[in-house]
Design a protein around this motif. Structure first.
Motif, PDB file in Angstrom:
ATOM      1  N   GLU A 100      -4.940  -7.392  -0.945  1.00  0.00           N
ATOM      2  CA  GLU A 100      -3.726  -6.917  -1.613  1.00  0.00           C
ATOM      3  C   GLU A 100      -2.711  -8.019  -1.885  1.00  0.00           C
ATOM      4  N   ILE A 101      -2.846  -9.175  -1.227  1.00  0.00           N
ATOM      5  CA  ILE A 101      -1.851 -10.231  -1.406  1.00  0.00           C
ATOM      6  C   ILE A 101      -2.464 -11.561  -1.838  1.00  0.00           C
ATOM      7  N   SER A 102      -3.762 -11.572  -2.152  1.00  0.00           N
ATOM      8  CA  SER A 102      -4.410 -12.851  -2.458  1.00  0.00           C
ATOM      9  C   SER A 102      -4.702 -13.056  -3.935  1.00  0.00           C
ATOM     10  N   GLY A 103      -4.799 -11.991  -4.716  1.00  0.00           N
ATOM     11  CA  GLY A 103      -5.240 -12.126  -6.102  1.00  0.00           C
ATOM     12  C   GLY A 103      -4.105 -12.066  -7.101  1.00  0.00           C
ATOM     13  N   ILE A 104      -4.278 -12.732  -8.238  1.00  0.00           N
ATOM     14  CA  ILE A 104      -3.203 -12.761  -9.235  1.00  0.00           C
ATOM     15  C   ILE A 104      -2.986 -11.397  -9.877  1.00  0.00           C
TER      16      ILE A 104
ATOM     17  N   SER B 183       2.165 -12.955   0.240  1.00  0.00           N
ATOM     18  CA  SER B 183       2.596 -12.595   1.590  1.00  0.00           C
ATOM     19  C   SER B 183       4.103 -12.702   1.749  1.00  0.00           C
ATOM     20  N   ARG B 184       4.760 -13.378   0.801  1.00  0.00           N
ATOM     21  CA  ARG B 184       6.218 -13.450   0.785  1.00  0.00           C
ATOM     22  C   ARG B 184       6.662 -13.557  -0.668  1.00  0.00           C
ATOM     23  N   PRO B 185       7.924 -13.253  -0.970  1.00  0.00           N
ATOM     24  CA  PRO B 185       8.402 -13.355  -2.351  1.00  0.00           C
ATOM     25  C   PRO B 185       8.258 -14.777  -2.888  1.00  0.00           C
ATOM     26  N   LEU B 186       7.957 -14.894  -4.170  1.00  0.00           N
ATOM     27  CA  LEU B 186       7.790 -16.205  -4.787  1.00  0.00           C
ATOM     28  C   LEU B 186       9.047 -17.050  -4.646  1.00  0.00           C
ATOM     29  N   SER B 187      10.213 -16.422  -4.708  1.00  0.00           N
ATOM     30  CA  SER B 187      11.462 -17.185  -4.592  1.00  0.00           C
ATOM     31  C   SER B 187      11.525 -17.923  -3.259  1.00  0.00           C
TER      32      SER B 187
ATOM     33  N   ILE C  52       0.835  -1.202   0.000  1.00  0.00           N
ATOM     34  CA  ILE C  52       0.000   0.000   0.000  1.00  0.00           C
ATOM     35  C   ILE C  52       0.869   1.250   0.000  1.00  0.00           C
ATOM     36  N   LEU C  53       1.888   1.275   0.850  1.00  0.00           N
ATOM     37  CA  LEU C  53       2.742   2.456   0.942  1.00  0.00           C
ATOM     38  C   LEU C  53       3.552   2.672  -0.332  1.00  0.00           C
ATOM     39  N   ARG C  54       4.000   1.593  -0.958  1.00  0.00           N
ATOM     40  CA  ARG C  54       4.729   1.741  -2.219  1.00  0.00           C
ATOM     41  C   ARG C  54       3.833   2.362  -3.281  1.00  0.00           C
TER      42      ARG C  54
END
Length: 683
Positions: free
Chosen positions: A486-490, A649-653, A137-139
């Motif tokens: 914000e973190i659930s949808g593609i 919720s975390r980077p894909l890597s 959100i802040l970004r």
């Protein structure tokens, strides 16, 4: 219209498509915007002293969810339904809605409230998912509110960018529609598939002609250059397609995207540098897994180097085959044609014969069953629920008999619409402040050709890959366990994350057990024999380097164009140099491929690399499936829990590393915002 009579203002889990009309949208938006403004004012007033998660983040999430749902529904129906009323509804609502959403993203008081919450003592104890939500959100606020507070002219610049992107697509659409050829002699169409000729005959009748009418499209380009025995026809279509919307070709100077693209690049660069970025590529990559434009360029050049031997081998193989076919000199429009012939010779069968094993209806059923076996979810069709078109199918997605989401399957193309296979969403998964779940909704737009008569819709291998790819996107959206919008949808993932699931599932199409499993001959009902599956894989893997070369060239061109803008080179000069560096691909002197590269204006600017990047990560994950079994339920559930479940919720890597046990290829180090630190350029 009384609000009680407007279906868009009534609570619903699924849109009541049978009741929604174009006239409902404008009055509904009036009410939604008025209520949203009042809610924002209330949130600012009540949160001024001590902002909290529930009463700031989740309260604003309610507003964003409502606005985004309205936008997605309007876009879906305005593109699916024809008529002046729907065009007017889109015209009346879209700009007003987007202006309001922009106002929210630039609201300085909201920005301050989110920042104070992020800096508070209580935020130090937030779970990682909440921290990630606040970071995103802040970004977004920083990229938008800086333009609002310090450079008001940048808001107008951003509007101009959006207008140029739309104009680019309109010019391309007009260029496609401007070109056609009509044939009275069927012998001129020798080699073209019968189903395609039937389509041409139907288009001729609709245009008031006899015979056959050839239109300009992605589909016609692929079919004619790949199958037409008539070399002059291949040349005519190749020249028209490769010079669309440019200063060259049969409609030179009409609908020219050259100046549009140049102005767009200037404006993107100006906007990015005003926000403190070195160039547009750096800004575009900020939310991505890739660290920098330099890292992406190094990766793409490395991929090119890895494929050079295959490029050289297949070029020589094709030229030798061409000599045997009597070609003394090859032109660009000969390559796809000879490639198809060589594939047929190598496999001992044709693309058309192989497609008979994959009727769409049974193939899609098997695809759902594979997902059930791997991920433990069921797809229950709801035929009694109205959709926006009789051919659209609705499925409830259930786990342990509990609803977790909805899937719409919109399978076929439409001559009245300009589209392509893709996945869209109507809603992200979330849990409200009261603990009520909102279930995700995904739509798979197959954009596949319909069957005709006794011939049902069947899929060739490329169409099969597209179906698996788009279904992978749907699964990524539907199988998340993330609780925040914000973190659930593609649609809220970075590009090099969002393409991962599609690229992964697509790899099943290169597995003999999978091909046999999903096959069912449309005439006999028999499963594909293993011998035929071997033929299909031979066909698919023969001369496959051309597809790879085009992807890497376009990705390198896209990144180079946005990374080095302002160095004095024109768009075409950058393309020509990248094309020469790529090698392998034939060149026609008047080609203007950049003018028709719609990825540049559909959300992939400086991000086309995502396809190649995510494929490498998909191949890393595939290795575990190869080891455990492609249909191993335990491995499928592990993928769901470690990769799909966390969402963004975390980077894909990190998610992939948790699944395979080691960091994936090209995994970058954690970026500043992934560690909860704002990038210095935005401080």
């Amino acid at each position: 219209m009384p609000h009680a009579d407007n279906p868009l203002l009534q609570a619903h889990d699924l849109p009541p498509f049978a009741r929604i009309q174009a006239r409902h949208f404008s009055p509904a938006l009036d009410r939604i915007l008025a209520e949203s403004r009042a809610q924002v004012a209330h949130i600012i007033k009540t949160q001024a002293a001590f902002p909290t998660w529930d009463d700031l983040v989740l309260a604003m999430d309610e507003i964003h969810t409502r606005l985004e749902g309205f936008d997605a529904l309007l876009d879906l129906l305005a593109s699916a339904r024809s008529g002046d009323a729907w065009a007017q509804a889109s015209l009346d609502c879209t700009e007003r809605l987007h202006d309001f959403q922009r106002w929210l993203r630039q609201h300085p008081e909201l920005f301050q409230l989110y920042q104070r919450l992020a800096d508070s003592q209580i935020a130090q104890h937030f779970e990682p998912a909440r921290t990630r939500v606040l970071e995103k959100i802040l970004r977004q606020f920083r990229q938008n509110s800086l333009a609002h507070t310090s450079r008001p002219d940048l808001d107008a610049l951003k509007r101009r960018i959006k207008g140029a992107e739309q104009l680019f697509l309109e010019n391309l659409h007009k260029a496609n529609n401007a070109w056609s050829k009509t044939f009275d002699n069927e012998s001129e169409l020798s080699g073209l598939p019968s189903a395609f000729k039937q389509q041409m005959a139907r288009q001729a009748r609709e245009a008031g002609h006899t015979g056959w009418r050839l239109a300009l499209s992605d589909e016609s380009f692929g079919i004619v250059t790949g199958y037409a025995d008539n070399r002059l026809l291949r040349q005519a279509l190749y020249v028209a397609y490769s010079t669309r919307a440019s200063d060259q070709g049969p409609h030179a100077g009409q609908f020219d995207n050259g100046k549009v693209l140049q102005q767009l690049l200037d404006d993107r660069h100006q906007y990015a540098t005003a926000l403190g970025y070195a160039n547009f590529a750096q800004m575009a990559l900020e939310p991505e897994q890739a660290e920098s434009a330099e890292q992406v360029t190094t990766f793409l050049r490395g991929q090119l180097a890895l494929h050079q031997s295959a490029f050289a081998k297949e070029t020589e193989q094709l030229k030798a085959f061409a000599r045997l076919q009597g070609f003394s000199e090859l032109q660009p429009w000969d390559y796809p044609y000879l490639t198809e012939k060589l594939r047929q010779q190598a496999a001992g069968t044709s693309r058309h014969a192989l497609s008979a094993w994959f009727p769409l209806a049974s193939t899609f059923t098997q695809l759902l069953l594979i997902a059930t076996e791997l991920f433990g979810v069921d797809f229950i069709e709801r035929q009694e629920v109205a959709t926006w078109h009789p051919e659209v199918r609705l499925f409830e997605v259930r786990e342990w008999d509990q609803l977790i989401g909805y899937l719409y399957f919109d399978p076929f193309d439409d001559a009245n619409r300009n589209g392509y296979p893709n996945t869209t969403t109507l809603r992200n998964r979330s849990i409200t402040a009261e603990g009520r779940p909102r279930y995700p909704i995904a739509i798979l737009h197959g954009w596949l050709p319909r069957g005709s008569g006794a011939q049902p819709a069947v899929l060739d291998h490329l169409q099969l890959r597209i179906l698996f790819h788009e279904f992978g996107h749907c699964l990524h959206h539907l199988l998340t366990r993330a609780e925040y919008r914000e973190i659930s949808g593609i649609t809220d993932l970075s590009r090099d994350t969002s393409e991962f699931a599609g690229m992964l599932l697509e790899q099943w199409c290169f597995s003999k057990p999978c091909l046999v499993r999903v096959s069912k001959h449309y005439q006999t009902g028999a499963a594909m024999p293993e011998k035929v599956a071997d033929q299909l894989l031979t066909f698919a893997n023969t001369q496959a380097s051309w597809e790879t070369a085009v992807l890497l060239r376009n990705a390198l061109f896209d990144m180079e164009l946005h990374r080095t803008h302002g160095d004095g080179r024109s768009v075409q000069q950058v393309f020509d140099q990248v094309n020469a560096h790529t090698g392998h691909l034939p060149v026609f002197v008047n080609e203007r491929w950049p003018n028709g590269l719609d990825y540049m204006v559909t959300g992939y600017a400086a991000k086309i690399y995502a396809y190649a990047w995510s494929k490498e990560w998909a191949l890393s994950v595939l290795e575990r499936f190869k080891r455990d079994g492609l249909f191993n339920p335990a491995t499928g559930r592990a993928l769901r829990e470690t990769v799909f479940g966390p969402g963004d919720s975390r980077p894909l890597s990190e998610s992939i590393a948790a699944f395979i046990g080691t960091p994936p290829v090209n995994a970058p180090a954690a970026k500043p915002e992934d560690r909860g630190v704002a990038p210095s350029s935005l401080n």
